[in-house]
Enzyme design. Structure first.
Site, short mmCIF file in Angstrom:
data_model
loop_
_atom_site.label_atom_id
_atom_site.label_comp_id
_atom_site.label_asym_id
_atom_site.label_seq_id
_atom_site.Cartn_x
_atom_site.Cartn_y
_atom_site.Cartn_z
N GLU A 1 -38.09 -41.56 -15.08
CA GLU A 1 -39.26 -40.99 -15.76
C GLU A 1 -38.82 -40.27 -17.05
O GLU A 1 -39.30 -40.54 -18.10
CB GLU A 1 -39.99 -40.03 -14.81
CG GLU A 1 -41.29 -39.48 -15.35
CD GLU A 1 -42.33 -40.57 -15.63
OE1 GLU A 1 -42.19 -41.70 -15.12
OE2 GLU A 1 -43.29 -40.28 -16.37
N LYS B 1 -22.67 -27.16 -20.59
CA LYS B 1 -22.68 -25.84 -19.95
C LYS B 1 -22.40 -24.76 -20.98
O LYS B 1 -21.41 -24.86 -21.71
CB LYS B 1 -21.61 -25.84 -18.85
CG LYS B 1 -21.87 -24.91 -17.68
CD LYS B 1 -20.65 -24.91 -16.79
CE LYS B 1 -20.87 -24.76 -15.31
NZ LYS B 1 -22.12 -24.96 -14.68
N SER C 1 -21.52 -19.40 -18.92
CA SER C 1 -21.59 -19.97 -17.57
C SER C 1 -20.25 -20.58 -17.17
O SER C 1 -19.85 -20.51 -16.00
CB SER C 1 -22.65 -21.07 -17.49
OG SER C 1 -23.86 -20.64 -18.06
N LYS D 1 -29.36 -29.30 1.07
CA LYS D 1 -28.60 -28.06 1.15
C LYS D 1 -29.38 -27.00 1.92
O LYS D 1 -30.59 -27.10 2.08
CB LYS D 1 -28.25 -27.57 -0.26
CG LYS D 1 -27.39 -28.60 -1.00
CD LYS D 1 -26.77 -28.05 -2.25
CE LYS D 1 -25.63 -27.11 -1.93
NZ LYS D 1 -24.80 -26.88 -3.15
N GLU E 1 -21.55 -34.68 -14.73
CA GLU E 1 -22.35 -34.68 -13.50
C GLU E 1 -23.76 -35.20 -13.81
O GLU E 1 -24.39 -34.71 -14.75
CB GLU E 1 -22.43 -33.27 -12.92
CG GLU E 1 -23.27 -33.19 -11.64
CD GLU E 1 -23.23 -31.78 -11.01
OE1 GLU E 1 -22.31 -31.51 -10.22
OE2 GLU E 1 -24.12 -30.97 -11.33
N ASN F 1 -37.55 -31.67 -8.76
CA ASN F 1 -37.24 -30.97 -10.01
C ASN F 1 -38.09 -29.71 -10.15
O ASN F 1 -37.60 -28.66 -10.58
CB ASN F 1 -37.47 -31.91 -11.19
CG ASN F 1 -36.89 -31.36 -12.48
OD1 ASN F 1 -35.74 -30.91 -12.50
ND2 ASN F 1 -37.67 -31.37 -13.53
N GLU G 1 -36.84 -22.45 -8.30
CA GLU G 1 -35.91 -21.71 -7.42
C GLU G 1 -34.74 -21.16 -8.24
O GLU G 1 -34.31 -20.03 -8.04
CB GLU G 1 -35.42 -22.64 -6.30
CG GLU G 1 -34.66 -21.93 -5.20
CD GLU G 1 -33.15 -22.00 -5.34
OE1 GLU G 1 -32.47 -21.43 -4.50
OE2 GLU G 1 -32.65 -22.64 -6.30
P1 GTP Z 1 -21.24 -25.74 -8.34
O1 GTP Z 1 -20.39 -24.54 -8.48
O2 GTP Z 1 -22.68 -25.43 -8.65
O3 GTP Z 1 -20.74 -26.92 -9.11
O4 GTP Z 1 -21.17 -26.10 -6.81
P2 GTP Z 1 -20.60 -27.41 -6.16
O5 GTP Z 1 -19.42 -27.91 -6.88
O6 GTP Z 1 -20.51 -27.21 -4.68
O7 GTP Z 1 -21.71 -28.45 -6.52
P3 GTP Z 1 -23.12 -28.69 -5.90
O8 GTP Z 1 -23.19 -30.15 -5.77
O9 GTP Z 1 -23.40 -27.86 -4.71
O10 GTP Z 1 -24.11 -28.16 -7.02
C1 GTP Z 1 -24.03 -28.58 -8.34
C2 GTP Z 1 -25.32 -28.27 -9.06
O11 GTP Z 1 -26.46 -28.64 -8.29
C3 GTP Z 1 -25.56 -26.82 -9.39
O12 GTP Z 1 -24.91 -26.45 -10.56
C4 GTP Z 1 -27.08 -26.81 -9.56
O13 GTP Z 1 -27.45 -27.36 -10.81
C5 GTP Z 1 -27.52 -27.75 -8.48
N1 GTP Z 1 -27.79 -27.03 -7.23
C6 GTP Z 1 -27.03 -27.01 -6.12
N2 GTP Z 1 -27.58 -26.25 -5.16
C7 GTP Z 1 -28.75 -25.77 -5.66
C8 GTP Z 1 -29.79 -24.91 -5.15
O14 GTP Z 1 -29.75 -24.44 -4.02
N3 GTP Z 1 -30.82 -24.64 -5.99
C9 GTP Z 1 -30.91 -25.16 -7.25
N4 GTP Z 1 -31.98 -24.84 -7.98
N5 GTP Z 1 -29.95 -25.97 -7.75
C10 GTP Z 1 -28.88 -26.26 -6.99
MG MG Z 2 -20.10 -28.86 -8.93
#
Ligand code: GTP
Ligand code: MG
Length: 202
Positions: A39, A46, A50, A111, A138, A147, A153
């Site tokens: 879509e 980043k 951050s 999650k 990523e 989304n 959130e």
């Molecule tokens: P990061 O430190 O975020 O990279 O954690 P990770 O390496 O375990 O990666 P993960 O796949 O858990 O998450 C990567 C990205 O997914 C985050 O930077 C967010 O953009 C998104 N994300 C993951 N968990 C959540 C969540 O609970 N809420 C929201 N809004 N986004 C999430």
């Molecule tokens: Mg990650």
């Protein structure tokens, strides 16, 4: 240019090129008046703050960012239907201009927070004047409903700056279930419409 800008410039190139390519997938479908599994596409590098915060939290040395922080370049693909997500994943995996090195399916394994999306880590080669450089990026693939939930959130979490109380967590999980139901209902409606159209065309 200062050090950070020089470090991030190749990542800007990854995001720019990947946005064009993902939008190109969309165009190929819409040009034929077909439903596009994509879509819309967004992307970002980043922000430096951050990167610093995450490297501190995860204990990643700043001179190891290229190898250990795989989401400095980030793309987000938003889809209408859950089925579209898998189609996009397959389209990306079948490309010759990148390599998928990891996939994380937070659709079948959502999650704890209620977060749902499909994540791909890719290795993407960019052509620099100094030669080819492979960088990680990523790609997050999710429906409009996922989304909606994740965007709000995330912004609530940011404003709250820390752990939500358990009651709030529960409500967010319930809100995520509502988004999930919406996705399922839209898929069912689409399926029924397609079946009805097939009956009429015979
Ligand atoms: P990061 O430190 O975020 O990279 O954690 P990770 O390496 O375990 O990666 P993960 O796949 O858990 O998450 C990567 C990205 O997914 C985050 O930077 C967010 O953009 C998104 N994300 C993951 N968990 C959540 C969540 O609970 N809420 C929201 N809004 N986004 C999430
Ligand atoms: Mg990650």
């Amino acid at each position: 240019m200062e050090k950070w800008e020089l470090f991030l410039a190749p990542y800007e190139q990854v995001v720019t090129e990947m946005k064009i390519k993902l939008k190109g997938i969309r165009k190929q479908f819409t040009d034929k008046n077909e439903h596009s599994p994509i879509e819309f596409v967004t992307g970002r590098v980043k922000p430096i703050d951050s990167i610093k915060t995450k490297s501190r939290l995860k204990g990643i040395p700043l001179d190891n960012l290229e190898e250990e922080m795989q989401d400095i370049a980030g793309l987000r693909v938003t889809c209408q239907f859950v089925e579209d997500i898998y189609e996009v994943v397959n389209l990306i995996k079948s490309r010759n201009d990148l390599t998928v090195i990891q996939d994380r399916d937070y659709l079948s394994h959502e999650k704890e927070s209620g977060y749902r999306s499909y994540h791909l880590i890719i290795e993407y080669p960019i052509q620099l004047v100094t030669g080819e450089k492979k960088l990680y990026a990523e790609i997050q693939i999710r429906t409009l409903a996922m989304n909606f939930w994740a965007t709000i959130e995330h912004s609530l979490n940011y404003k709250y700056q820390g752990e939500f109380p358990e009651e709030i967590n529960k409500r967010l999980i319930r809100a995520s279930e509502a988004a999930n139901l919406l996705d399922e209902e839209m898929s069912k409606i689409r399926e029924e419409i397609q079946e009805a159209q097939q009956l009429f065309s015979h």
